[in-house]
Design an enzyme around this catalytic site. Sequence first.
Site: not given
Ligand code: 26V
Length: 821
Positions: A366, A563, A669
């Site tokens: 993800h 974002k 959405k």
């Molecule tokens: C984690 C981290 C951790 C370190 C700092 C930056 C950062 C940025 C993002 C994340 C997200 C980890 C996993 C997540 O929630 N991904 C999301 O998953 C969604 C469903 O697939 C997707 O629509 C989003 O674009 C994605 O960010």
Amino acid sequence: MSSSNRFKFDFLASKPKAIQRSVSNHLVYTIGKDPFTATDHDWMMAFCHVVRDRLIERWMETQRSYYRNDAKRVYYLSMEFLIGRSLTNSLLNMDIHDACSSALHRLGIELERLRNLEHDAALGNGGLGRLAACFLDSMATLDLPGIGYGIRFEYGMFRQRIENGQQVEHPENWLAHGNPWEFPRPEVAYKVRFGGRVLEYQGPNGRRQFDWIEGDLVLAQAYDTPIPGYKNDTVNNLRLWSAKAHQAFDLSCFNMGEYSSAVEEKTLSENISKVLYPDDSSSQNRELRLKQQYFFVCASLKDILRRFFSDHNDIHELPERVAIQLNDTHPAIAIPELMRVLIDKYHLEWQLAWEITTKIFSYTNHTLLPEALESWPVELLGRLLPRHLQLIYEINRRFLLMVANLHPGDTERQRRLSVIDEQDGRRVRMAHLAIIGSHKVNGVSALHSGLLKSSTFHDFDEFYPNKIINITNGITPRRWLYQANRPLSALICEAIGDAWVRDLNQLEALIPLADDSSFQERFAAAKLVNKQRLAELVKFHLGQQIDPHTLFDVQVKRIHEYKRQLLNLMRVIAHYNRLLDAPDAEVVPRTYIFGGKAAPGYFMAKLIIRLINDVADVIDNDQAVNKRLKVLFIPNYDVTTAADIIPAAELSQQISTAGMEASGTGNMKLALNGSLTMGTLDGANVEIRDQVGAENIFIFGLTTDQVKQRCQQGYHPRYHFESEPLLRRVVEMIGNGFFSPEEPERYKPLVESLLDRDHFMVMADFQAYLECSDRADAIYRQPEIWNQMAILNTAQMGYFSSDRTIQEYAQQIWQIAPIQR
Ligand code: 26V
């Protein structure tokens, strides 16, 4: 059980009269209240029990049919399930909404009032958790035997309050008044071990065997939440695990009068399911988080095997009956755990155990952000899970042997592919483990999957061609259009019938209506109703005035630098400056709506929230502009507020730095609800453009390739600052305290980051963003064209139904089919 003597029951009646009687009965016999003293909350709980009675009988019937059909099941392992409220969803999916509404009315109670008393089940951070919830809905709607497994966090996502313009986190005790949707299963409890040591012994026929012994035990107790499909009488299960002490207390301490040490162990072990990590961020050394992961994985696998052995006896058949999807790497420890069980408990040979394991598992990635890819220090993993660490080493040893065979002498490649990262202290790379142990790996949008293959996991893609695939995310049309947007749903049903609710591509029948002026007017009228409703909610809860006749320009999502809420805010400031310079300028009156939570420890994200609120204050207090320009930060963005905001939005801001947002689902959405997207070519925006047509979306900014190029050439944000006067003025205002006169230095860290690093290329995209915003304004001034574009968006978003997504998983990964009843 033969089908002839199957237990049968009559489905509980769904006529208003019968429902009314059930509510009264539950109020007295379940809640224990007299109608004269009952509070709204008592009535709500009584009513929820009436609804769950109807869920549970369908649930039992569904489970029996899976059993009869010896169905292959898919188990969706996820640390997060962001369900939100369940009442309206259950009523509409079981088709008892109107009957219930009139039953309550006869009792003198308005359904609407009860609805608002329900807490959100907020067991997730954002997109990843909400995706899991949409998937549960789609699996049930498609009659697929899908079971969710996760953790029953006592405290889910924190409640966000804004105090003095700043985010303050408050714990949300969502279970305090009872959760009517869950069924505790005290008889379903498994022991989970931590620590201890590995015992080596001689097995029969002289083989070396291992056993993991000693250490500390924690109990995982099951709680079941029924998940109804849409009008198909299917009800699937979400099973969440709660940690209970293995021993309530230490009797010897207790007898010696040491009461607090007697319960110490209980407190410590029950901490495991106490709280959701409110942080998207990487799991640096956080022991409790690793414990949470193994805790729910271990219990889920035991449960899966118990179910399998209840009607099978040959472990070789496991992959024909079981598929397990890993929602990100959080549950990836399941791979060595299944190996451990197969080898240490069932005494299978390595090769056979490995074949079974890789046939069962698949993994969804993800995020591409390197700092978000999980890795655990070898020391920590070895201390908590010593046998797993051994197995991980062995998995890695065998894998690297194959790599070496294919690329002799290429030690650099082995270093890159290894499960063990030897860079800064040895760490276990969970994504590598997940890829090696799965038969399929998927990204969540075409762009994201392409980048996985071409960069992040390029070596893996070479080594395992066809293992990495794309399955573009989706959202459930039930919650996000049918339930959240009743005015638009009603209009669509009137125009084309209601088949779209389970077959979203049918919305294409709206295409011919896009240039029908009477339909345009009714479409716009539905939007206005939603805007008015949001304005009323904002007035009631926040005491703020927003004008439903202004353009509702919306950015709602977690607050994160990538974002680029800051880019949006800089556009706001540029628009403000325009009005300062030319007070009589003809502008499109606008309400900029922001919503989202920052991780509690994420300094920059919290500073951005504060700046949004400071800018909002300055603009509110400026008589010269505040009729035409309004900034609003809606606190505590969650599933429920999303369902209030999204139907009212007209412009959807999806402006992440290209290549950084894996998919996004809020973008889907909003577009489905007739909002036009202003966005970069990132994540699923690319596919939204392909579906709705480039002429019906506002795209701007650097592409992924251009971002990469700039990075390689050496990116100089100051160049933009020097050469773009509008940009310079905005940055200077932020930096010189224009919005924080009482503390002029407040936003120095933001400005420094923009000028010195600007990792997210805000400066580079600013000009293009402003121009794009002007293009949107020009169209907003021509309502017929705007409405036509909005209709064409709704009409062409069918692809983004999570039903389509789930069908792709079922066919390409899980090899499971719907169960007919
Ligand atoms: C984690 C981290 C951790 C370190 C700092 C930056 C950062 C940025 C993002 C994340 C997200 C980890 C996993 C997540 O929630 N991904 C999301 O998953 C969604 C469903 O697939 C997707 O629509 C989003 O674009 C994605 O960010």
